[in-house]
Scaffold this motif. Structure first.
Motif, PDB file in Angstrom:
ATOM      1  N   PRO A   1       0.826  -1.210   0.000  1.00 57.70           N
ATOM      2  CA  PRO A   1       0.000   0.000   0.000  1.00 57.70           C
ATOM      3  C   PRO A   1       0.859   1.260   0.000  1.00 57.70           C
ATOM      4  O   PRO A   1       1.800   1.374   0.783  1.00 57.70           O
ATOM      5  CB  PRO A   1      -0.817  -0.120   1.297  1.00 57.70           C
TER       6      PRO A   1
ATOM      7  N   GLU B   1       1.281   6.723  -4.264  1.00 58.33           N
ATOM      8  CA  GLU B   1      -0.012   6.214  -4.722  1.00 58.33           C
ATOM      9  C   GLU B   1      -0.152   6.403  -6.232  1.00 58.33           C
ATOM     10  O   GLU B   1      -0.705   5.546  -6.912  1.00 58.33           O
ATOM     11  CB  GLU B   1      -1.168   6.913  -4.001  1.00 58.33           C
TER      12      GLU B   1
ATOM     13  N   THR C   1      -0.605  -1.069   8.292  1.00 57.20           N
ATOM     14  CA  THR C   1      -1.192  -0.519   7.062  1.00 57.20           C
ATOM     15  C   THR C   1      -2.580  -1.099   6.811  1.00 57.20           C
ATOM     16  O   THR C   1      -3.055  -1.085   5.680  1.00 57.20           O
ATOM     17  CB  THR C   1      -0.295  -0.801   5.837  1.00 57.20           C
TER      18      THR C   1
ATOM     19  N   ARG D   1      -5.200   1.116   4.967  1.00 59.86           N
ATOM     20  CA  ARG D   1      -4.810   1.382   3.582  1.00 59.86           C
ATOM     21  C   ARG D   1      -4.945   0.126   2.734  1.00 59.86           C
ATOM     22  O   ARG D   1      -5.357   0.190   1.575  1.00 59.86           O
ATOM     23  CB  ARG D   1      -3.373   1.914   3.529  1.00 59.86           C
TER      24      ARG D   1
END
Length: 303
Positions: free
Chosen positions: A32, A39, A67, A70
């Motif tokens: 992630p 991103e 995470t 995410r």
């Protein structure tokens, strides 16, 4: 790996029948992204690889679940935006059974039906001693059984062609894998390896122990040799001398490094195909170029 010249590899693959190519199963692993720039790179890689019709893509889960949110968000968006099956990683380190159950039910609510179930490494890092949570799962086999109690998930687990660093011996290592499969896992995905004989011997050990689930070859394209070598050392993966020699002196020559990395990965996967291997899991490091080229080399074309 074999000494077959690289120039002959596409010819070998071109001789495969359509039936053999149809049997090939590919999956891709991402982590992630931590910020907007990462991103953006993640979705560029995802958009490049999604048309290659993977069985699924997986998104990792940080140590101690750092995470988790995410991972859930990314996996859910992958399925909705690309139509590609996606799997969320799940670990049990540092969490109670109740806390892990909340994550699993959260996956259900997000309509995530595939999980890569791992014991996980402590927050201190790979290779540190594992201490189960007092109210938690003791190992990945218990975690798989716990997932199955909550819902009907497609579950993948990990295995280690060179033996898990904390396994007492090969018997214990293979028995641990068997417990995970018997608990309900559909397949095992290997840790990265660079000597194909390690993978082939491991498959033989598993089959001789009565493990018949697919053992998917986990392939790590070498985007950065120094980084991969450092991680390999921490997780118990050997770096053969011939491999280190190929990358020696290329730290400041990214173009040649990329060409060598492509050749190394091509040699590895084509030799495995020659040995009858049809299932591959590529560790992408959120980069698409090398993995896309390997998928093409294996005969996969964008849908």
């Amino acid at each position: 790996m074999s000494d077959t010249p690289i120039s002959s590899q596409p010819e070998r693959l071109s001789r495969q029948s359509d039936y053999e190519l149809e049997k090939l199963q590919l999956s891709f692993e991402f982590f992630p992204p931590k910020n907007d720039k990462m991103e953006e790179r993640f979705w560029v890689a995802m958009d490049k690889l999604a048309p290659m019709s993977p069985r699924f893509v997986s998104v990792t889960y940080g140590a101690g679940g750092t995470t988790r949110d995410r991972t859930t968000k990314i996996v859910s968006r992958i399925e909705k935006d690309t139509g590609v099956n996606a799997a969320a990683h799940l670990t049990c380190v540092g969490a109670s059974k109740e806390e892990v159950g909340d994550v699993i039910r959260g996956y259900q609510e997000a309509e995530i039906s595939r999980i890569v179930a791992l014991r996980g490494d402590p927050p201190e890092g790979v290779g540190m001693p594992f201490q189960p949570h007092p109210q938690g799962y003791k190992n990945a086999a218990e975690l798989v059984a716990g997932i199955q109690e909550i819902g009907d998930f497609d579950i993948s687990v990990a295995c280690y062609p060179e033996m898990h660093p904390q396994s007492p011996d090969w018997h214990g290592d293979i028995e641990n894998l068997k417990r995970k499969i018997d608990a309900g896992a559909s397949r095992a995905i290997t840790q990265m390896f660079f000597d194909n004989s390690d993978y082939l011997r491991f498959v033989d050990r598993a089959r001789n122990a009565g493990i018949h689930a697919p053992i998917v070859a986990g392939i790590q394209p070498i985007h950065n040799f120094t980084q991969v070598a450092n991680f390999a050392k921490r997780c118990g993966t050997s770096i053969p001398a011939w491999l280190a020699d190929r990358f020696e002196g290329l730290e400041d020559d990214p173009e040649t490094h990329a060409l060598v990395a492509a050749a190394v990965a091509a040699e590895q996967v084509t030799e495995l195909v020659d040995r009858g291997v049809t299932e591959f899991h590529f560790y992408t490091m959120n980069r698409s170029s090398l993995v896309f080229a390997l998928a093409r080399l294996l005969g996969r074309r964008p849908a």
